[in-house]
Design an enzyme around this catalytic site. Structure first.
Site, PDB file in Angstrom:
ATOM      1  N   VAL A   1     -18.579  57.349 -11.575  1.00 49.58           N
ATOM      2  CA  VAL A   1     -17.670  56.126 -11.881  1.00 49.58           C
ATOM      3  C   VAL A   1     -18.346  55.135 -12.909  1.00 49.58           C
ATOM      4  O   VAL A   1     -17.743  54.500 -13.202  1.00 49.58           O
ATOM      5  CB  VAL A   1     -17.418  55.135 -10.691  1.00 49.58           C
TER       6      VAL A   1
ATOM      7  N   ASN B   1     -14.164  52.750  -3.993  1.00 50.18           N
ATOM      8  CA  ASN B   1     -15.259  53.035  -2.660  1.00 50.18           C
ATOM      9  C   ASN B   1     -16.600  53.197  -2.920  1.00 50.18           C
ATOM     10  O   ASN B   1     -17.413  52.740  -2.490  1.00 50.18           O
ATOM     11  CB  ASN B   1     -14.756  53.749  -1.823  1.00 50.18           C
TER      12      ASN B   1
ATOM     13  N   SER C   1     -18.171  43.436   0.582  1.00 50.46           N
ATOM     14  CA  SER C   1     -19.243  43.699   1.729  1.00 50.46           C
ATOM     15  C   SER C   1     -19.449  42.233   2.144  1.00 50.46           C
ATOM     16  O   SER C   1     -19.232  41.209   1.387  1.00 50.46           O
ATOM     17  CB  SER C   1     -20.673  44.032   1.060  1.00 50.46           C
TER      18      SER C   1
ATOM     19  N   TYR D   1     -27.740  43.411  -4.828  1.00 55.10           N
ATOM     20  CA  TYR D   1     -26.475  43.978  -4.129  1.00 55.10           C
ATOM     21  C   TYR D   1     -25.350  42.944  -3.690  1.00 55.10           C
ATOM     22  O   TYR D   1     -24.365  43.264  -4.172  1.00 55.10           O
ATOM     23  CB  TYR D   1     -27.064  44.881  -2.747  1.00 55.10           C
TER      24      TYR D   1
ATOM     25  N   ALA E   1     -24.844  40.135  -5.158  1.00 55.49           N
ATOM     26  CA  ALA E   1     -24.120  39.642  -6.535  1.00 55.49           C
ATOM     27  C   ALA E   1     -23.208  40.670  -7.047  1.00 55.49           C
ATOM     28  O   ALA E   1     -22.042  40.260  -7.506  1.00 55.49           O
ATOM     29  CB  ALA E   1     -25.154  39.320  -7.473  1.00 55.49           C
TER      30      ALA E   1
ATOM     31  N   LYS F   1     -21.402  42.542  -5.181  1.00 53.16           N
ATOM     32  CA  LYS F   1     -20.303  42.617  -4.291  1.00 53.16           C
ATOM     33  C   LYS F   1     -19.491  41.146  -4.255  1.00 53.16           C
ATOM     34  O   LYS F   1     -18.041  41.202  -4.321  1.00 53.16           O
ATOM     35  CB  LYS F   1     -20.741  42.751  -2.613  1.00 53.16           C
TER      36      LYS F   1
END
Ligand SMILES: NC(=O)c1ccc[n+]([C@@H]2O[C@H](COP(=O)([O-])OP(=O)(O)OC[C@H]3O[C@@H](n4cnc5c(N)ncnc54)[C@H](O)[C@@H]3O)[C@@H](O)[C@H]2O)c1
Length: 261
Positions: A64, A90, A142, A155, A157, A159
């Site tokens: 991705v 996802n 999350s 992580y 930031a 999300k």
């Protein structure tokens, strides 16, 4: 271009964990599926499982973070199915390090997969969806995008960024009849966090009013809600799937008061 009679779902990072759970749930309910993963072996395994459930299934190796890879994947989906009803962004990675200890490898990987990947896959999926005048895009947020934690600043930031992308994309896609929403899990039993679930740490359970960790089928059910007209007037939303985590400061007091702790 042939057009499938059945609705079609594509899931990035579909080779295991939450992505796999969503694909199985939709295959069981009459969808054809495209399983996209950087790991083609796991994507093929999940595609086989979905085929066994009666779905027409396509496994595609797709990173991705790479625009050419994503464009080629959605070109194949368009050629094979002729439609795309549900797109689930996802694919994600989880890395822990303090901001003051940041390394370029970890920061770049988190931003590339978790944020850039959502932009990239949405863009490519929309090339198919826009002409249909209908569709549902679902992003992986999350709990850490709303309630961040030590060591998980980058992580979290990424999300939090997914939350903004979800809302802006919802607005930009509304004129095309496409809704955009997100699921926001806390600890859900997949390889990403299985070590936590195995240990059943009391401190974590004490943060969750329902005093249980999550499973992938609970996320799949939220995706089903987003994919169907059950949520026809919902767009730009991030729905928690977290047993109520952080709803209050001391949920364990409710269990003590109920005489169950
Ligand atoms: N499991 C949890 O507790 C939890 C909690 C909150 C949010 N999430 C989010 O849910 C999503 C799925 O998590 P999971 O627990 O199933 O993770 P997982 O690690 O079990 O699966 C992630 C999948 O993404 C794939 N992937 C990784 N990088 C990729 C790339 N560049 N291109 C394509 N595929 C790639 C992996 O190969 C793997 O199949 C992630 O976005 C994650 O951040 C999970």
């Amino acid at each position: 271009m042939a057009r499938s009679d059945k609705p079609v779902i594509a899931v990035t990072g579909g080779g295991q964990g939450i992505g796999r759970g969503i694909l199985i749930y939709f295959a069981e309910r009459g969808y054809d599926v495209a399983v996209l993963d950087i790991d083609i072996k796991t994507a093929q395994d999940v595609a086989k499982e979905c085929t066994d459930l009666g779905a027409e299934s396509l496994a595609i190796e797709c990173d991705v973070t790479k625009w050419e890879s994503v464009d080629a994947a959605y070109q194949r989906i368009a050629e094979h199915f002729g439609r795309l009803d549900v797109q689930v962004n996802n694919a994600g990675i989880f890395r822990r390090e303090r901001i003051m200890d940041s390394t370029p490898e970890v920061v770049e990987a988190l931003i590339n997969v978790n944020l850039h990947g959502v932009i990239n896959s949405s863009r490519a999926a929309l090339k198919i969806m826009k002409d249909q005048g209908a569709g549902s895009i679902i992003n992986a947020n999350s709990i850490l995008g709303f309630f961040p934690d030590h060591g998980l600043g980058v992580y979290g930031a990424t999300k939090a960024g997914v939350n903004i992308l979800t809302r802006v994309l919802a607005s930009e896609c509304a004129p095309y009849g496409i809704r955009v929403n997100a699921y926001a899990p806390s600890v859900t039993d997949t390889a990403m966090v299985h070590h936590i679930i195995e240990q059943r740490p009391e401190a974590k359970l004490n943060q969750i009013p329902m005093r249980e960790f999550g499973n992938v089928e609970q996320i799949a059910k939220i995706c089903w809600f987003f994919a169907t007209d059950q949520s026809e007037y919902t767009t730009g939303a991030s729905i928690p799937c977290d047993g109520g985590a952080w709803a209050v400061q001391r949920p364990f007091e409710s269990w003590k008061a109920a005489g169950k702790l």
